[in-house]
Design a protein around this motif. Structure first.
Motif, mmCIF file in Angstrom:
data_model
loop_
_atom_site.group_PDB
_atom_site.id
_atom_site.type_symbol
_atom_site.label_atom_id
_atom_site.label_comp_id
_atom_site.label_asym_id
_atom_site.label_seq_id
_atom_site.Cartn_x
_atom_site.Cartn_y
_atom_site.Cartn_z
ATOM 1 N N ASN A 284 0.872 -1.207 0.029
ATOM 2 C CA ASN A 284 -0.115 -0.125 -0.046
ATOM 3 C C ASN A 284 0.994 1.243 0.075
ATOM 4 O O ASN A 284 1.739 1.510 0.869
ATOM 5 C CB ASN A 284 -1.066 0.181 1.156
ATOM 6 C CG ASN A 284 -1.896 -1.374 1.343
ATOM 7 O OD1 ASN A 284 -2.721 -1.302 0.447
ATOM 8 N ND2 ASN A 284 -1.743 -2.130 2.139
ATOM 9 N N VAL A 285 0.702 2.005 -0.975
ATOM 10 C CA VAL A 285 1.309 3.308 -1.200
ATOM 11 C C VAL A 285 0.492 4.535 -0.685
ATOM 12 O O VAL A 285 -0.739 4.473 -1.260
ATOM 13 C CB VAL A 285 2.092 3.293 -2.560
ATOM 14 C CG1 VAL A 285 2.847 4.750 -2.673
ATOM 15 C CG2 VAL A 285 2.893 2.425 -3.011
ATOM 16 N N TYR A 286 0.930 5.394 0.140
ATOM 17 C CA TYR A 286 0.259 6.408 0.655
ATOM 18 C C TYR A 286 0.602 7.871 -0.011
ATOM 19 O O TYR A 286 1.492 8.441 0.391
ATOM 20 C CB TYR A 286 0.188 6.635 2.120
ATOM 21 C CG TYR A 286 -0.065 5.526 2.712
ATOM 22 C CD1 TYR A 286 -1.404 5.354 3.309
ATOM 23 C CD2 TYR A 286 1.011 4.271 3.047
ATOM 24 C CE1 TYR A 286 -1.926 4.096 3.711
ATOM 25 C CE2 TYR A 286 0.376 3.266 3.825
ATOM 26 C CZ TYR A 286 -0.981 2.967 4.245
ATOM 27 O OH TYR A 286 -1.205 1.753 4.854
ATOM 28 N N PRO A 287 -0.086 7.876 -1.281
ATOM 29 C CA PRO A 287 0.306 9.338 -2.346
ATOM 30 C C PRO A 287 0.306 10.586 -1.243
ATOM 31 O O PRO A 287 1.064 11.237 -1.762
ATOM 32 C CB PRO A 287 -0.378 8.975 -3.284
ATOM 33 C CG PRO A 287 -1.736 8.624 -2.790
ATOM 34 C CD PRO A 287 -1.045 7.291 -1.822
ATOM 35 N N ASN A 288 -0.319 10.654 -0.450
ATOM 36 C CA ASN A 288 -0.554 12.105 0.284
ATOM 37 C C ASN A 288 0.360 12.153 1.433
ATOM 38 O O ASN A 288 0.247 12.995 2.133
ATOM 39 C CB ASN A 288 -2.066 12.121 0.605
ATOM 40 C CG ASN A 288 -3.131 12.218 -0.547
ATOM 41 O OD1 ASN A 288 -2.519 12.512 -1.757
ATOM 42 N ND2 ASN A 288 -4.056 11.712 -0.464
ATOM 43 N N VAL A 289 1.244 11.048 1.638
ATOM 44 C CA VAL A 289 2.134 11.197 2.780
ATOM 45 C C VAL A 289 3.538 11.032 1.804
ATOM 46 O O VAL A 289 4.068 9.677 1.757
ATOM 47 C CB VAL A 289 2.068 10.144 3.609
ATOM 48 C CG1 VAL A 289 3.010 10.204 4.919
ATOM 49 C CG2 VAL A 289 0.740 10.014 4.257
#
Length: 152
Positions: free
Chosen positions: A140-145
């Motif tokens: 899971n990649v957190y694009p907003n972090v």
């Protein structure tokens, strides 16, 4: 067509508005929800079958695995390097024990490219993101972090 004409919340990417005025009027209500969604929103990169795992030429090998010392669902930093929409994205952690490519047309490819280009760091070619691996082995990649500065 109509969906493309709507304005999207730049932070959480989950609320849509017909006009800027509607977006501003809704902000007081949306603000608290947006802050939670902002950091929790993730792109799930499903565990590929072994034959489809892509080799990243600048990495020693390919490993779609949690880095050693990182627990299930624990967040860690990855670097994503992108060139264009038609190129694969190189993804790796500090130790490079987690290193793989995201191929064009696969989930997350275009969204991560747009985020990297928007931030304009390193000529819009690379950015650091928080990521985690779940119990099923999906990343899971957190694009907003994300960060433009080295995080390791």
């Amino acid at each position: 067509e109509i969906f493309e004409m709507l304005r999207q919340c730049n932070r959480c990417k989950r609320s849509f508005y017909c006009t800027r005025e509607c977006q501003l009027n809704h902000w007081r209500t949306h603000k608290a929800e947006c802050q939670v969604l902002d950091e929790e929103y993730s792109i799930q990169l499903c565990r590929p079958n072994h034959s489809s795992l892509q080799f990243a030429s600048s990495c020693k090998g390919v490993s779609f695995e949690r880095p050693s010392g990182v627990n299930v669902d624990e967040r860690f930093w990855i670097k994503v390097q992108c060139l264009t929409e038609s190129d694969e994205h190189l993804v790796y952690d500090k130790s490079r024990s987690c290193s793989f490519s995201i191929m064009p047309g696969t989930p997350g490819h275009l969204e991560l490219l747009k985020k990297v280009q928007y931030c304009k760091a390193f000529d819009g070619r690379k950015l650091y993101f928080k990521a985690s691996f779940d119990a099923s082995g999906n990343c899971n990649v957190y694009p907003n972090v994300c960060s433009t500065t080295r995080k390791w």
